[in-house]
Design a protein around this motif. Structure first.
Motif, mmCIF file in Angstrom:
data_model
loop_
_atom_site.group_PDB
_atom_site.id
_atom_site.type_symbol
_atom_site.label_atom_id
_atom_site.label_comp_id
_atom_site.label_asym_id
_atom_site.label_seq_id
_atom_site.Cartn_x
_atom_site.Cartn_y
_atom_site.Cartn_z
ATOM 1 N N ASN A 189 -7.253 1.974 -7.267
ATOM 2 C CA ASN A 189 -6.664 3.256 -7.651
ATOM 3 C C ASN A 189 -6.627 4.270 -6.715
ATOM 4 O OD1 ASN A 189 -5.788 2.285 -10.058
ATOM 5 N ND2 ASN A 189 -7.611 3.048 -11.100
ATOM 6 N N THR A 190 -7.742 4.309 -5.773
ATOM 7 C CA THR A 190 -7.877 5.259 -4.619
ATOM 8 C C THR A 190 -7.006 4.970 -3.626
ATOM 9 O OG1 THR A 190 -10.226 5.676 -5.032
ATOM 10 C CG2 THR A 190 -9.387 6.226 -2.971
ATOM 11 N N TRP A 191 -6.892 3.374 -3.392
ATOM 12 C CA TRP A 191 -5.865 3.062 -2.255
ATOM 13 C C TRP A 191 -4.266 3.356 -2.962
ATOM 14 C CZ3 TRP A 191 -4.472 2.271 2.315
ATOM 15 C CH2 TRP A 191 -3.242 1.400 2.386
ATOM 16 N N SER A 192 -4.189 3.143 -4.020
ATOM 17 C CA SER A 192 -2.732 3.562 -4.653
ATOM 18 C C SER A 192 -2.423 5.044 -4.234
ATOM 19 C CB SER A 192 -2.644 3.156 -6.177
ATOM 20 O OG SER A 192 -2.707 1.936 -6.344
ATOM 21 N N ILE A 193 -3.084 5.886 -4.268
ATOM 22 C CA ILE A 193 -3.089 7.371 -3.899
ATOM 23 C C ILE A 193 -2.801 7.233 -2.292
ATOM 24 C CG2 ILE A 193 -3.971 9.797 -3.980
ATOM 25 C CD1 ILE A 193 -5.240 8.647 -6.868
ATOM 26 N N ALA A 194 -3.772 7.069 -1.737
ATOM 27 C CA ALA A 194 -3.545 6.903 -0.075
ATOM 28 C C ALA A 194 -2.501 6.207 0.237
ATOM 29 C CB ALA A 194 -5.068 6.574 0.265
ATOM 30 N N LYS A 195 -1.975 5.004 -0.288
ATOM 31 C CA LYS A 195 -0.854 4.477 0.049
ATOM 32 C C LYS A 195 0.246 5.257 0.147
ATOM 33 C CE LYS A 195 1.834 0.360 -0.875
ATOM 34 N NZ LYS A 195 2.299 -0.723 -1.752
ATOM 35 N N GLU A 196 0.449 6.179 -0.837
ATOM 36 C CA GLU A 196 1.629 6.980 -0.613
ATOM 37 C C GLU A 196 1.715 7.712 0.634
ATOM 38 O OE1 GLU A 196 1.730 9.649 -3.884
ATOM 39 O OE2 GLU A 196 1.284 8.183 -5.336
ATOM 40 N N SER A 197 0.545 8.258 1.054
ATOM 41 C CA SER A 197 0.431 8.845 2.489
ATOM 42 C C SER A 197 0.917 7.750 3.722
ATOM 43 C CB SER A 197 -0.667 9.505 2.826
ATOM 44 O OG SER A 197 -1.012 10.575 1.823
ATOM 45 N N VAL A 198 0.385 6.744 3.615
ATOM 46 C CA VAL A 198 0.642 5.677 4.373
ATOM 47 C C VAL A 198 1.852 5.208 4.402
ATOM 48 C CG1 VAL A 198 0.009 3.411 5.227
ATOM 49 C CG2 VAL A 198 -1.771 4.523 4.529
ATOM 50 N N VAL A 199 2.732 5.128 3.389
ATOM 51 C CA VAL A 199 4.097 5.061 3.283
ATOM 52 C C VAL A 199 4.835 6.019 3.856
ATOM 53 C CG1 VAL A 199 6.154 4.461 1.743
ATOM 54 C CG2 VAL A 199 4.088 3.193 1.470
ATOM 55 N N ASN A 200 4.474 7.067 3.743
ATOM 56 C CA ASN A 200 5.140 8.318 4.164
ATOM 57 C C ASN A 200 5.010 8.612 5.752
ATOM 58 O OD1 ASN A 200 6.158 9.585 1.706
ATOM 59 N ND2 ASN A 200 4.571 10.854 1.577
ATOM 60 N N ILE A 201 3.889 8.153 6.154
ATOM 61 C CA ILE A 201 3.718 8.015 7.686
ATOM 62 C C ILE A 201 4.400 7.039 8.441
ATOM 63 C CG2 ILE A 201 1.842 7.514 9.468
ATOM 64 C CD1 ILE A 201 -0.270 8.772 7.825
ATOM 65 N N SER A 202 4.408 6.117 7.770
ATOM 66 C CA SER A 202 5.416 4.826 8.213
ATOM 67 C C SER A 202 6.891 5.376 8.045
ATOM 68 C CB SER A 202 5.171 3.658 7.476
ATOM 69 O OG SER A 202 3.723 3.364 7.657
#
Length: 162
Positions: A110-123
């Motif tokens: 769940n923590t990764w799911s939240i952080a993944k949004e930022s990773v996708v935005n950076i990408s």
């Protein structure tokens, strides 16, 4: 005849004790292996998470290097696959020992799911045409390869345009 029954009964009790002891050892051996496997999975995900943080810091330091961005994307994809593999399946828990790594794995996912949004935005930002258009003239200037310098330059350019 009474002695024979007593010896046979003692022998049967001894066999039952050995079988019960072997069963208990096998059960706790299986539990220990499962706990070790869960710990190894959690440790592996922690290592990949740390690698992702390192590659994100490298991306901030040298944003114009294409290999750094590719490493960042590969590490985030690897973490995604590892966490998906960890969460899939029936969680193993030992209620009377208070051992429930499934809860820990789910919280990590769940923590990764939240952080993944930022990773996708950076990408998405780095891969966009607007980003490439904006950074191409700035990229040639010395000292602007650090992200905070780039941000300051873009900030002042935006103020000048207004």
């Amino acid at each position: 005849m009474n002695i024979r029954k007593s010896i046979l009964f003692s022998y049967m009790i001894l066999v039952l004790i050995v079988i019960a002891y072997s069963s208990i050892l096998l059960f706790f051996g299986a539990v220990q292996r499962r706990i070790d496997d869960d710990s190894a999975e959690l440790y592996q995900s922690r290592e990949i998470w740390n690698d992702l943080l390192i590659s994100m810091n490298e991306l901030q330091i040298n944003w114009s290097d294409g290999d750094t961005f590719i490493n960042f994307r590969e590490t985030s994809d690897k973490l995604e696959r590892t966490l998906n593999k960890m969460v899939v399946g029936k969680p193993f828990q030992i209620p009377f020992l208070g051992y429930n790594p499934g809860r820990r794995k789910t919280a990590l996912y769940n923590t990764w799911s939240i952080a993944k949004e930022s990773v996708v935005n950076i990408s998405r930002l780095v891969e966009s045409q607007n980003f490439q258009r904006v950074i191409s003239p700035i990229e040639k200037r010395p000292g602007l390869q650090r992200l905070n310098h780039l941000w300051m330059e873009l900030f002042y350019q935006a103020d000048d345009e207004m």
